[in-house]
Design an enzyme around this catalytic site. Structure first.
Site, PDB file in Angstrom:
ATOM      1  CB  ALA A  42      -0.922  -0.009   1.215  1.00 44.64           C
ATOM      2  CB  SER A  80      -6.148   0.842   8.867  1.00 42.43           C
ATOM      3  OG  SER A  80      -5.452  -0.030   9.719  1.00 42.43           O
ATOM      4  NE  ARG A  81      -5.871  -5.664  10.055  1.00 31.71           N
ATOM      5  CZ  ARG A  81      -4.891  -6.471  10.437  1.00 31.71           C
ATOM      6  NH1 ARG A  81      -5.171  -7.694  10.803  1.00 31.71           N
ATOM      7  NH2 ARG A  81      -3.638  -6.058  10.444  1.00 31.71           N
ATOM      8  CE1 TYR A 132      -8.501  -2.647   6.083  1.00 32.83           C
ATOM      9  CE2 TYR A 132      -9.256  -4.917   6.032  1.00 32.83           C
ATOM     10  CZ  TYR A 132      -8.244  -4.001   6.211  1.00 32.83           C
ATOM     11  OH  TYR A 132      -6.975  -4.429   6.501  1.00 32.83           O
ATOM     12  CE  LYS A 148       1.471 -11.034  -6.289  1.00 36.76           C
ATOM     13  NZ  LYS A 148       2.316 -11.013  -5.040  1.00 36.76           N
ATOM     14  NE  ARG A 203       2.428 -10.266   1.952  1.00 37.41           N
ATOM     15  CZ  ARG A 203       2.831 -10.745   0.784  1.00 37.41           C
ATOM     16  NH1 ARG A 203       2.240 -11.787   0.262  1.00 37.41           N
ATOM     17  NH2 ARG A 203       3.839 -10.190   0.131  1.00 37.41           N
ATOM     18  CG  ASP A 263       4.509 -13.443  -2.542  1.00 38.56           C
ATOM     19  OD1 ASP A 263       3.631 -12.634  -2.202  1.00 38.56           O
ATOM     20  OD2 ASP A 263       5.708 -13.114  -2.692  1.00 38.56           O
TER      21      ASP A 263
END
Ligand SMILES: NC(=O)c1ccc[n+]([C@@H]2O[C@H](COP(=O)([O-])OP(=O)(O)OC[C@H]3O[C@@H](n4cnc5c(N)ncnc54)[C@H](OP(=O)(O)O)[C@@H]3O)[C@@H](O)[C@H]2O)c1
Length: 330
Positions: free
Chosen positions: A15, A35-36, A57, A96, A164, A177
């Site tokens: 981001a 954001s959360r 969100y 993606k 991640r 990824d």
């Protein structure tokens, strides 16, 4: 062209880069971030002079002044986040891989189509000026008939089980990824894959840390893929035709040159410089489509995004690699 007001969903590393790219495109205005957490939204927005910041969100998706949302969360949340934004009537650019599997992708694409909303996978590499040259080279037959390609994308990450890249709960593994770039590249050059064989090494967290895959395409054309998240690879793509081959240097980060080799002649180099950090190109494509009233991009069409996900589903199925909560799709 009128200005388009962007909302950024998620405040992680991509981001940050995407907003830098957007800031170099005059038609783009970064209006809001969601954001959360409130602290993260505030910090991200303060640093980048983003006027509106939201602690959820949903609040971002509900802002009536946001034209288009960029989704920058880990892959397992793409479908849910895209659905939220489409249900709120927003155009969506989703990072993606578009989703974790084809079933999710089909649902999201179906929702956009039902509602006549723009949707695109953020396969940003397709929009570099050099990739336009690659498509031209192939379609004009300059290499003869294209028969095969080699493509790789590997880099060395620290094996952190909570990250991640390695956590199955966050969609970890090389195929989703970095492999997605290679499958998508093969699809761009050779068309949709009709079959695949692959061998992977699944690491301690159960995700694919490296893999070799061969994709079969119409007419016996083949794509060889080498991918990894703990292995350093050259990061090159070579397209091979009956008359010549072309090597595309640094295809994933900053593809600015390619070398065409024809037996019996001197190598030819084609250059196409990249401006800014490169993320402006995909954003410009989104805004060109919105301005023209299109609901998808011809350069990254939705049925191709879904077919790439299907190919990745079948590659993973052969490895027995399924993500938590994932439906059986093939
Ligand atoms: N185009 C490219 O070159 C490129 C490069 C890298 C990554 N990507 C793609 O972009 C996506 C995000 O990757 P990234 O490297 O930016 O990830 P990241 O740094 O971990 O950031 C992901 C963001 O997603 C949000 N998020 C929502 N739910 C989360 C959860 N359960 N755990 C962690 N984060 C969560 C968080 O934002 P909030 O806390 O603000 O909600 C977080 O900052 C991935 O799908 C990846 O494939 C694309």
């Amino acid at each position: 062209m009128r200005k388009f007001r962007w909302g950024i969903l998620g405040t992680g590393s991509i981001a940050r880069q995407f907003v830098r790219g957007l800031n170099s495109v005059p038609e783009a205005e970064v209006l809001a971030v969601g954001s959360r957490s409130e602290a993260s939204a505030e910090k991200f927005a303060d640093k980048r002079n983003i006027p509106r910041r939201y602690a959820s969100y949903k609040a971002l998706a509900s802002d009536p002044d946001v034209d288009v949302v960029y989704i920058a969360t880990p892959h397992p949340f793409h479908a849910e986040n895209a659905t939220l934004c489409l249900e709120a009537g927003k155009a969506v650019l989703c990072e993606k891989p578009f989703c974790v599997n084809a079933a999710e992708a089909e649902r999201v694409v179906g929702l956009a189509k039902e509602n006549g909303l723009f949707l695109m996978e953020g396969m940003w590499t397709r929009f570099f000026p050099l990739m336009e040259e690659v498509r031209r080279l192939v379609s004009e037959g300059s290499l003869g008939e294209v028969r095969m390609l080699n493509v790789d994308f590997g880099f060395r990450a620290d094996p952190d089980p909570a990250s991640r890249l390695f956590d199955p709960g966050l969609g970890g593994g090389a195929l989703l990824d970095v492999g997605v770039y290679c499958v998508s590249f093969a699809s761009m050059v050779l068309g949709r894959a009709s079959g695949s064989v692959g061998i992977s090494h699944l690491g301690e967290t159960g995700v694919d840390e490296q893999a070799s895959v061969v994709l079969e395409h119409e007419g016996g054309r083949l794509a060889n893929l080498s991918i990894g998240i703990r292995t350093t690879t050259p990061q090159e793509a070579t397209i091979m035709g009956t008359e010549a081959y072309v090597r595309i240097h640094a295809p994933w980060w900053r593809p600015e040159s390619m070398t065409i080799s024809r037996p019996g002649t001197e190598d030819e180099t084609v250059e196409a410089p990249v401006s800014g950090n490169g993320f402006g190109y995909e954003a410009a494509e989104v805004m060109r489509c919105l301005e023209a009233g299109k609901t998808e991009s011809e350069i990254m069409p939705l049925d191709e995004t879904v077919s790439v996900m299907r190919t990745m589903d079948s590659i993973r199925a052969a490895w027995g690699l399924r993500y938590p909560g994932e439906e059986v799709t093939s």
